[in-house]
Motif scaffolding. Structure first.
Motif, PDB file in Angstrom:
ATOM      1  N   PHE A   1      44.989 -10.988   5.209  1.00 37.57           N
ATOM      2  CA  PHE A   1      45.522  -9.790   4.574  1.00 37.57           C
ATOM      3  C   PHE A   1      46.106  -8.859   5.633  1.00 37.57           C
ATOM      4  N   LYS A   2      47.233  -8.241   5.305  1.00 40.43           N
ATOM      5  CA  LYS A   2      47.906  -7.339   6.229  1.00 40.43           C
ATOM      6  C   LYS A   2      47.224  -5.965   6.223  1.00 40.43           C
ATOM      7  N   PRO A   3      46.841  -5.426   7.378  1.00 38.93           N
ATOM      8  CA  PRO A   3      46.212  -4.092   7.419  1.00 38.93           C
ATOM      9  C   PRO A   3      47.190  -3.023   6.922  1.00 38.93           C
ATOM     10  N   VAL A   4      46.644  -2.016   6.231  1.00 37.12           N
ATOM     11  CA  VAL A   4      47.453  -0.918   5.723  1.00 37.12           C
ATOM     12  C   VAL A   4      46.873   0.387   6.252  1.00 37.12           C
ATOM     13  N   LYS A   5      47.693   1.189   6.917  1.00 35.60           N
ATOM     14  CA  LYS A   5      47.254   2.464   7.448  1.00 35.60           C
ATOM     15  C   LYS A   5      47.259   3.515   6.352  1.00 35.60           C
ATOM     16  N   GLN A   6      46.151   4.247   6.243  1.00 34.26           N
ATOM     17  CA  GLN A   6      46.064   5.279   5.220  1.00 34.26           C
ATOM     18  C   GLN A   6      46.970   6.449   5.573  1.00 34.26           C
TER      19      GLN A   6
ATOM     20  N   ARG B   1      38.653   2.927  -1.666  1.00 35.65           N
ATOM     21  CA  ARG B   1      39.547   3.957  -1.126  1.00 35.65           C
ATOM     22  C   ARG B   1      38.930   5.306  -1.486  1.00 35.65           C
TER      23      ARG B   1
ATOM     24  N   ILE C   1      36.789  -7.946   5.675  1.00 32.51           N
ATOM     25  CA  ILE C   1      38.104  -8.057   5.050  1.00 32.51           C
ATOM     26  C   ILE C   1      38.464  -9.531   4.882  1.00 32.51           C
TER      27      ILE C   1
ATOM     28  N   SER D   1      31.446  -4.689  12.087  1.00 30.24           N
ATOM     29  CA  SER D   1      32.651  -5.438  11.772  1.00 30.24           C
ATOM     30  C   SER D   1      33.139  -5.063  10.379  1.00 30.24           C
ATOM     31  N   LEU D   2      34.431  -5.230  10.136  1.00 29.40           N
ATOM     32  CA  LEU D   2      35.023  -4.918   8.841  1.00 29.40           C
ATOM     33  C   LEU D   2      35.047  -6.181   7.981  1.00 29.40           C
TER      34      LEU D   2
ATOM     35  N   ILE E   1      37.672  -3.513  -1.901  1.00 35.88           N
ATOM     36  CA  ILE E   1      37.922  -2.533  -0.845  1.00 35.88           C
ATOM     37  C   ILE E   1      37.940  -1.139  -1.475  1.00 35.88           C
TER      38      ILE E   1
ATOM     39  N   LYS F   1      40.590 -12.766   5.378  1.00 33.42           N
ATOM     40  CA  LYS F   1      41.446 -13.282   6.432  1.00 33.42           C
ATOM     41  C   LYS F   1      42.871 -13.483   5.922  1.00 33.42           C
TER      42      LYS F   1
END
Length: 241
Positions: free
Chosen positions: A233-238, A92, A229, A226-227, A90, A231
């Protein structure tokens, strides 16, 4: 890192610095765009290389297929969607970091912002230089094909490639029955060109779309994405900047 690229690219000078055996390079007819603006480039070869991220205590290794770009760049190589998928990585971009799962925890690759900016600026400069050379070559080829070189002296002054819209335009109905479905053309066209253009647009009115409802058969996949990612995994807001 470029998660929008469908290819992993490597540049010829990078392979030269790595002293790669030329016999390992295979032929490639793959083409790609968006490196040099509005120009398509053809790969000069392809090669499989082992790519490793991490430390001796926690690392990931994958064999990736790289396509050779036939020009210089500010980067050594470019990792596309294939690399992100293989490594389950992923990016950043805001922090210039790349993260991926490793056998002993998360592997984090960090870049230097200064080096990243210099590489980006150099790549942009080289792309514009290549585009300028390509446009100049095309213009000269076109000129040579339409004139007798013994009768004219080629002007070396730079030619403007900008598009200038017509000062005056006129709208007219192209749909057989709907007066709201119109097209616009220049008001100062030659009468013969004007008549031919109007006739052409009226004959082909069905290829135009004035509203989304005029495009009922467009597949959803062309307007959706589609993303990729993992399955569970917890989404993290930037964090807002």
């Amino acid at each position: 890192m470029d998660s929008g690229s469908g290819l992993n690219l490597i540049y010829k000078d990078t392979l030269d610095k790595m002293h790669i055996d030329k016999a390992r390079i295979e032929q490639s007819n793959t083409t790609f765009q968006d490196i040099i603006p509005s120009r398509e480039a053809r790969c000069s070869g392809k090669i499989k290389l082992d790519v490793v991220f991490g430390t001796p205590e926690n690392y990931r290794s994958e064999e990736l297929l790289f396509h050779m770009a036939p020009f210089n760049s500010g980067y050594h190589a470019l990792l596309g969607r294939d690399a992100f998928s293989r490594f389950q990585a992923i990016p950043r971009y805001g922090y210039i970091k790349l993260k991926m799962p490793g056998p002993n925890g998360i592997i984090t690759i960090t870049s230097d912002p200064g080096k990243a900016l210099r590489a980006k600026n150099k790549t942009a400069s080289l792309a514009l230089e290549a585009l300028s050379e390509a446009l100049a070559a095309e213009e000269l080829t076109t000129l040579r094909s339409t004139v007798d070189k013994d009768d004219v002296i080629l002007d070396k002054r730079p030619k403007s490639t900008s598009f200038k819209p017509a000062d005056e335009i006129v709208k007219f109905q192209v749909h057989p029955t709907d007066p709201n479905k119109t097209a616009s053309i220049g008001a100062q066209l030659d009468p013969t060109v004007d008549a031919a253009l109007r006739a052409f647009l009226r004959e082909n009115w069905d290829i135009f779309a004035w509203h989304p409802s005029d495009m009922p058969r467009i597949p959803h996949r062309l307007a959706e994405h589609s993303l990729n990612i993992i399955k569970g995994f917890k989404p993290v807001k930037q964090t807002l900047r």
